[in-house]
Design a protein around this motif. Structure first.
Motif, PDB file in Angstrom:
ATOM      1  N   LEU A   1       0.817  -1.213   0.000  1.00  0.00           N
ATOM      2  CA  LEU A   1       0.000   0.000   0.000  1.00  0.00           C
ATOM      3  C   LEU A   1       0.854   1.269   0.000  1.00  0.00           C
ATOM      4  N   PHE A   2       2.071   1.167   0.531  1.00  0.00           N
ATOM      5  CA  PHE A   2       2.961   2.321   0.585  1.00  0.00           C
ATOM      6  C   PHE A   2       3.931   2.355  -0.603  1.00  0.00           C
ATOM      7  N   GLY A   3       3.657   1.516  -1.592  1.00  0.00           N
ATOM      8  CA  GLY A   3       4.483   1.525  -2.795  1.00  0.00           C
ATOM      9  C   GLY A   3       5.846   0.890  -2.615  1.00  0.00           C
ATOM     10  N   LYS A   4       6.010   0.131  -1.547  1.00  0.00           N
ATOM     11  CA  LYS A   4       7.299  -0.528  -1.303  1.00  0.00           C
ATOM     12  C   LYS A   4       7.381  -1.813  -2.120  1.00  0.00           C
ATOM     13  N   PRO A   5       8.545  -2.108  -2.710  1.00  0.00           N
ATOM     14  CA  PRO A   5       8.685  -3.366  -3.445  1.00  0.00           C
ATOM     15  C   PRO A   5       8.619  -4.554  -2.499  1.00  0.00           C
ATOM     16  N   ALA A   6       8.208  -5.688  -3.020  1.00  0.00           N
ATOM     17  CA  ALA A   6       8.124  -6.906  -2.195  1.00  0.00           C
ATOM     18  C   ALA A   6       9.480  -7.202  -1.563  1.00  0.00           C
ATOM     19  N   ASN A   7       9.443  -7.603  -0.311  1.00  0.00           N
ATOM     20  CA  ASN A   7      10.675  -7.938   0.399  1.00  0.00           C
ATOM     21  C   ASN A   7      10.369  -9.068   1.388  1.00  0.00           C
ATOM     22  N   PRO A   8      10.280 -10.296   0.875  1.00  0.00           N
ATOM     23  CA  PRO A   8       9.923 -11.429   1.742  1.00  0.00           C
ATOM     24  C   PRO A   8      10.865 -11.598   2.929  1.00  0.00           C
ATOM     25  N   ALA A   9      12.143 -11.294   2.743  1.00  0.00           N
ATOM     26  CA  ALA A   9      13.104 -11.451   3.838  1.00  0.00           C
ATOM     27  C   ALA A   9      12.778 -10.503   4.992  1.00  0.00           C
ATOM     28  N   TYR A  10      12.368  -9.269   4.664  1.00  0.00           N
ATOM     29  CA  TYR A  10      12.025  -8.306   5.719  1.00  0.00           C
ATOM     30  C   TYR A  10      10.724  -8.698   6.412  1.00  0.00           C
ATOM     31  N   ILE A  11       9.724  -9.146   5.644  1.00  0.00           N
ATOM     32  CA  ILE A  11       8.463  -9.588   6.241  1.00  0.00           C
ATOM     33  C   ILE A  11       8.721 -10.765   7.183  1.00  0.00           C
ATOM     34  N   GLU A  12       9.555 -11.688   6.753  1.00  0.00           N
ATOM     35  CA  GLU A  12       9.905 -12.820   7.620  1.00  0.00           C
ATOM     36  C   GLU A  12      10.573 -12.326   8.908  1.00  0.00           C
ATOM     37  N   LYS A  13      11.452 -11.353   8.776  1.00  0.00           N
ATOM     38  CA  LYS A  13      12.181 -10.831   9.929  1.00  0.00           C
ATOM     39  C   LYS A  13      11.219 -10.263  10.982  1.00  0.00           C
ATOM     40  N   ILE A  14      10.264  -9.427  10.550  1.00  0.00           N
ATOM     41  CA  ILE A  14       9.373  -8.821  11.551  1.00  0.00           C
ATOM     42  C   ILE A  14       8.396  -9.851  12.115  1.00  0.00           C
ATOM     43  N   LEU A  15       7.987 -10.823  11.308  1.00  0.00           N
ATOM     44  CA  LEU A  15       7.102 -11.867  11.832  1.00  0.00           C
ATOM     45  C   LEU A  15       7.824 -12.723  12.865  1.00  0.00           C
ATOM     46  N   ARG A  16       9.087 -12.994  12.623  1.00  0.00           N
ATOM     47  CA  ARG A  16       9.866 -13.755  13.611  1.00  0.00           C
ATOM     48  C   ARG A  16      10.058 -12.946  14.888  1.00  0.00           C
ATOM     49  N   GLU A  17      10.381 -11.660  14.750  1.00  0.00           N
ATOM     50  CA  GLU A  17      10.596 -10.813  15.922  1.00  0.00           C
ATOM     51  C   GLU A  17       9.336 -10.680  16.764  1.00  0.00           C
ATOM     52  N   LEU A  18       8.180 -10.782  16.118  1.00  0.00           N
ATOM     53  CA  LEU A  18       6.911 -10.652  16.821  1.00  0.00           C
ATOM     54  C   LEU A  18       6.292 -12.000  17.184  1.00  0.00           C
ATOM     55  N   SER A  19       7.090 -13.067  17.044  1.00  0.00           N
ATOM     56  CA  SER A  19       6.639 -14.434  17.362  1.00  0.00           C
ATOM     57  C   SER A  19       5.391 -14.815  16.566  1.00  0.00           C
ATOM     58  N   LEU A  20       5.362 -14.395  15.301  1.00  0.00           N
ATOM     59  CA  LEU A  20       4.235 -14.706  14.418  1.00  0.00           C
ATOM     60  C   LEU A  20       4.622 -15.635  13.268  1.00  0.00           C
ATOM     61  N   TRP A  21       5.889 -16.003  13.212  1.00  0.00           N
ATOM     62  CA  TRP A  21       6.354 -16.757  12.047  1.00  0.00           C
ATOM     63  C   TRP A  21       5.622 -18.087  11.889  1.00  0.00           C
ATOM     64  N   ASN A  22       5.377 -18.769  13.013  1.00  0.00           N
ATOM     65  CA  ASN A  22       4.689 -20.072  12.912  1.00  0.00           C
ATOM     66  C   ASN A  22       3.196 -19.919  12.627  1.00  0.00           C
ATOM     67  N   LYS A  23       2.734 -18.640  12.585  1.00  0.00           N
ATOM     68  CA  LYS A  23       1.326 -18.370  12.249  1.00  0.00           C
ATOM     69  C   LYS A  23       1.195 -17.701  10.885  1.00  0.00           C
ATOM     70  N   LYS A  24       2.273 -17.673  10.105  1.00  0.00           N
ATOM     71  CA  LYS A  24       2.270 -16.892   8.866  1.00  0.00           C
ATOM     72  C   LYS A  24       1.199 -17.341   7.879  1.00  0.00           C
ATOM     73  N   ASP A  25       0.834 -18.608   7.894  1.00  0.00           N
ATOM     74  CA  ASP A  25      -0.176 -19.099   6.960  1.00  0.00           C
ATOM     75  C   ASP A  25      -1.559 -19.212   7.595  1.00  0.00           C
ATOM     76  N   SER A  26      -1.661 -18.815   8.854  1.00  0.00           N
ATOM     77  CA  SER A  26      -2.944 -18.916   9.567  1.00  0.00           C
ATOM     78  C   SER A  26      -3.869 -17.767   9.177  1.00  0.00           C
ATOM     79  N   LYS A  27      -5.145 -18.056   9.130  1.00  0.00           N
ATOM     80  CA  LYS A  27      -6.128 -16.997   8.893  1.00  0.00           C
ATOM     81  C   LYS A  27      -6.267 -16.148  10.165  1.00  0.00           C
ATOM     82  N   ILE A  28      -6.483 -14.852   9.962  1.00  0.00           N
ATOM     83  CA  ILE A  28      -6.540 -13.918  11.085  1.00  0.00           C
ATOM     84  C   ILE A  28      -7.627 -14.306  12.077  1.00  0.00           C
ATOM     85  N   ILE A  29      -8.731 -14.855  11.595  1.00  0.00           N
ATOM     86  CA  ILE A  29      -9.840 -15.212  12.461  1.00  0.00           C
ATOM     87  C   ILE A  29      -9.446 -16.252  13.500  1.00  0.00           C
TER      88      ILE A  29
END
Length: 308
Positions: free
Chosen positions: A105-133
């Motif tokens: 949404l902010f016009g940033k190019p895809a960066n899977p490595a960075y998304i992985e980094k913040i999900l790991r830091e927030l202990s969300l990596w093992n939920k990356k494929d889970s639905k929000i509900i």
């Protein structure tokens, strides 16, 4: 220290009657943790919403690292991440997809490595494929932060970041905020938990009825407005405070066994020394003493009461 955010003469009036903000002036320093405290309806969320481009100001201006939020809104908003109180995302979207979408949404190019980094830091990596509900309340709160960080902002707004979460998650959030600050991110948080501001903030601002009534370094605020009390447990019961001690405005406990002396930081040394000498001269002997200091919550409550 360079100001990364400057608010000048900012006002917001709704329906030509209710003035939510009244000529707000506020500078936020780069790299600090700034806590904005205020009772419900004080204008905290309105102020944040204007800065983040969600609400339009009636008067005044806001600059983000020199970029006007209206004239140069793309550059200004690209520097800001907002963690709102509520999650408003498709409940059936996956964690990975919604965080990646926020980055796009902010016009940033895809960066899977960075998304992985913040999900790991927030202990969300093992939920990356889970639905929000399917996420717990704590996980959803972490997801809000991941979305806000997805485009690598330099300023992060946290609007009541730990409201309704358990103590352990609050501690995790505090640790995360400090780690973000260590990377150079400026943090601005609103909170109802005064201990949260006391624990984390470098500076504190208090807003009441749409006006900033105080901004100060946390330590300086505690020094200037904090009160201390010294309680003396007496050897023998007193029926009244001797007239010679009237200048100290002492309180005598109802049972006559304790004297309570309230003082501020400036008068601490001279006041205590003089009082103890006067007690000795008056042949008042104490067997024990202890001191207490007002908390940031006490100071906040006192400031807001004065504004009523």
């Amino acid at each position: 220290m360079h100001n990364i955010l400057s608010v000048s003469e900012l006002s917001k009036t709704y329906d030509s009657r209710f003035q939510a903000l009244k000529r707000i002036n506020l500078d936020i320093r780069r790299g600090e943790i700034f806590a904005l405290l205020g009772p419900n309806g004080a204008g905290k969320t309105t102020l944040i919403s204007i800065i983040c481009g969600i609400v339009k100001a009636s008067e005044g201006s806001v600059r983000v690292d020199g970029h006007d939020i209206v004239a140069d809104y793309r550059a200004a908003r690209a520097m800001i991440g907002l963690v709102p109180q509520e999650l408003t995302t498709d409940a059936f979207e996956s964690v990975w997809a919604t965080v990646s979408f926020s980055r796009g949404l902010f016009g940033k190019p895809a960066n899977p490595a960075y998304i992985e980094k913040i999900l790991r830091e927030l202990s969300l990596w093992n939920k990356k494929d889970s639905k929000i509900i399917t996420l717990s309340g704590g996980m959803k709160r972490r997801l809000l932060i991941a979305k806000a960080l997805s485009h690598e902002p330099e300023i992060l707004f946290l609007d009541e970041p730990t409201a309704g979460v358990d103590v352990n998650l609050r501690r995790d959030m505090w640790q995360l905020v400090r780690s973000l600050q260590a990377t150079g991110v400026t943090i601005i948080l609103t909170t109802h938990y005064i201990d949260e501001a006391e624990e984390m903030a470098d500076r504190i601002g208090v807003i009441s009825k749409g006006e900033i009534i105080l901004v100060d370094e946390k330590a300086e605020l505690m020094r200037k407005l904090g009160k201390k009390q010294m309680t003396l447990q007496l050897q023998t019961t007193l029926e009244r405070i001797p007239p010679a001690l009237a200048a100290y405005q002492l309180e005598l406990a109802s049972d006559g066994n304790e004297l309570i002396y309230t003082f501020d930081a400036q008068g601490e040394r001279t006041g205590i020394v003089a009082l103890l000498k006067e007690l000795n001269d008056a042949d008042i002997v104490f067997k024990d003493l202890h001191t207490t200091q007002s908390s940031l919550e006490d100071i906040f409550v006192s400031l807001v009461k004065e504004e009523k």
